[in-house]
Scaffold this active site. Sequence first.
Site, PDB file in Angstrom:
ATOM      1  N   SER A  29      13.840 -31.940  49.664  1.00  9.84           N
ATOM      2  CA  SER A  29      13.497 -30.910  48.699  1.00  9.84           C
ATOM      3  C   SER A  29      12.986 -31.534  47.403  1.00  9.84           C
ATOM      4  O   SER A  29      11.995 -32.252  47.418  1.00  9.84           O
ATOM      5  CB  SER A  29      14.697 -29.980  48.494  1.00  9.84           C
ATOM      6  OG  SER A  29      14.286 -28.731  48.010  1.00  9.84           O
TER       7      SER A  29
ATOM      8  N   ASP B 248      10.858 -22.742  56.989  1.00  9.43           N
ATOM      9  CA  ASP B 248      11.370 -22.958  55.637  1.00  9.43           C
ATOM     10  C   ASP B 248      10.715 -21.948  54.694  1.00  9.43           C
ATOM     11  O   ASP B 248       9.511 -22.004  54.446  1.00  9.43           O
ATOM     12  CB  ASP B 248      11.051 -24.385  55.186  1.00  9.43           C
ATOM     13  CG  ASP B 248      11.778 -24.780  53.906  1.00  9.43           C
ATOM     14  OD1 ASP B 248      12.185 -23.886  53.143  1.00  9.43           O
ATOM     15  OD2 ASP B 248      11.922 -25.999  53.673  1.00  9.43           O
TER      16      ASP B 248
ATOM     17  N   HIS C 269      15.283 -24.470  55.612  1.00  7.64           N
ATOM     18  CA  HIS C 269      15.370 -25.586  54.657  1.00  7.64           C
ATOM     19  C   HIS C 269      16.582 -26.455  55.010  1.00  7.64           C
ATOM     20  O   HIS C 269      17.622 -26.421  54.339  1.00  7.64           O
ATOM     21  CB  HIS C 269      15.497 -24.990  53.255  1.00  7.64           C
ATOM     22  CG  HIS C 269      15.142 -25.913  52.133  1.00  7.64           C
ATOM     23  ND1 HIS C 269      13.878 -26.419  51.948  1.00  7.64           N
ATOM     24  CD2 HIS C 269      15.896 -26.413  51.118  1.00  7.64           C
ATOM     25  CE1 HIS C 269      13.855 -27.173  50.863  1.00  7.64           C
ATOM     26  NE2 HIS C 269      15.079 -27.200  50.352  1.00  7.64           N
TER      27      HIS C 269
END
Length: 648
Positions: free
Chosen positions: A198, A304, A335
């Site tokens: 991320s 995601d 995610h």
Amino acid sequence: MPKRTRFTTWRTLVTAAVATLTAAFLTPAAAQAAPRESESVYSYAHAIRESVWVDTGLDADGDGRGDRVAADIVRPAEPARQGRKVPVIMDASPYYSCCGRGNESQRKTYDAHGRVVQMPLFYDNYFVPRGYAFVGVDLSGTNRSDGCVDVGGRFEIQSAKAVVDWLNGRARAYTGRTGGTPVKAGWTNGRTGMIGKSWDGTIANGVAATGVKGLKTIVPISAISSWYDYYFAEGAPLYDGGPDELAGYVESTGAQAHCAAVREKLADGSPPSGDWTPLWTERDYVQDADEVRASVFLVHGMQDLNVRTRHVGQWWDALARNGVERKIWLSQTGHVDPFDFRRGAWVDTLHRWFDHELLGYDNGVDREPMADIERHPDQWVTSAAWPPHGTRAAVLRPAAGDRAGVGTLGLRPAAGTETFTDDPRLSETDWAAHVTTSTPEKAGFLTVPLSHAVRLSGSSRVTVTATPTTTSAHLSAVLVDIGPDTIRDYADRAEGIATLTDRTCWGESTAGDSACFKKTEAKTAAVDYTVVSRGWADLGHHAWPADGVPLVPGRAYTITLDLAATDHVVPAGHRLALIIAGTDKDLIDPPSTTPTLTVDLSRTTAKVPLVGGAAAFGRATSGSAAAPEPTVLDGLRAPRAVRHVPAD
């Protein structure tokens, strides 16, 4: 020079040197046994744990003192005593104190002397005994670092790049945040690999895009490639909020007190209009892909909905155009870190990747298939190239059917129109569930049942010509596989996994840092349809992303929506559907008005990357079939509103 050429040259030199030395001192049989895998031979319990503060050359908070970023280091003690230098695995993160890392939200902990005790995740536990150093960097403005958070901007990228420079002898570091003794990284050969999920992976992308020397590989997981595309899709706002709020979420207490001016600049530079500004240019790493020297091992969940897979497609394509050595994993999850959806294979592959890229071991990982794709939960296939050779864009055209809003999808040009009214209360799951039924909020177009499977691989583009009745309008385009399947439940809070109570161990542990983590398994759901890809746009940005304008009711506008990258096989017997609608609830925000839009089908197309191109699509849809009977299809729950934080 392309990355593969540079690396092959370095590896060849290393291999030759090893061969010369071993030939001189070993028997002929032993001389042929070049190392292929680093082994766990060093003590993790007795590893050196230290912290340094690296001078970034910036003064982000304007206090008149140069900013220093904290780098916590865990490295094996034995190589230094033996006069050997080690490579570095580095994770630069804003989350080490505020939010935690991984499925168990681990944070850094320290002893009474300020030395790191627990380093989140398994990287240090596993790789330090194998001859690597691990460096956990607190990004500018977070945890124990000076400076300010500027959400992927110059301060953050420079704060991580400065550490790579220090590891390669080009920057200064000290034993303290203020004052302190200068310290050099004499224990490393400077060869660095950055990894992270991320925001962490985003920083890896950004640092690689500077072309910094010494950064040999990056492993971005669920990472952003352009921050504009995290907040907007062709001008349509994806979230109610901006980077100034995100900065405040992760800043240290000291940064919150001193960085108000930086947060104000973030707010001013990211207007809710969705216009492109210089702030977004600074945070667009794709434009600098030609500077990337490092190889890239990219991992992303195809579902995601936090860091959406448009980031994958544009970054991957830009790297390919510039000859960057690369590898990719695409899962069915949202995610989620690969440690939590394919743990054993992930640790093994990552181990071999770092051994190859940082130690120069000729272990064959570079000759394996480029792509691993999760076709069904826990069922993976490989592809020698990605997208596969022979993938070409097929231009698909929607046509009106016998019922309003329920049309056909094929290769032939069509005439006519379809009309729908934006309903911000509904989402793509509502549209797909009723794709065979006339409803006022969408227009759906379906192929006949396929006689042969077709494979979508890459990024689709949908061009829509629409006439609004109001001065503002948002558009959504969704590709849907209509047919029964069992998929990962990416709409669940855990986004396709379930966390169990028992643990598995990956590396060595100490009393303060365990290498054992909770196991996970796939969480699945049986469905009648699967959303394959989606994209959005603000019709007011039809001419240029930098300048959205009010619409003139009754005037036709044409805009192209970039859909998320994917790799999906629509099986024989299923149908492929294209849905065009307005606001996709909880995935984009609604416009200021509630428009009715009339779509000109003769000027509306979907360019879909298919293995075999239009010819494969033509073969699969050569049959005939009656229009599907109106029915309500079962799917996953509607996508939940995602908190605007690119984290775990």
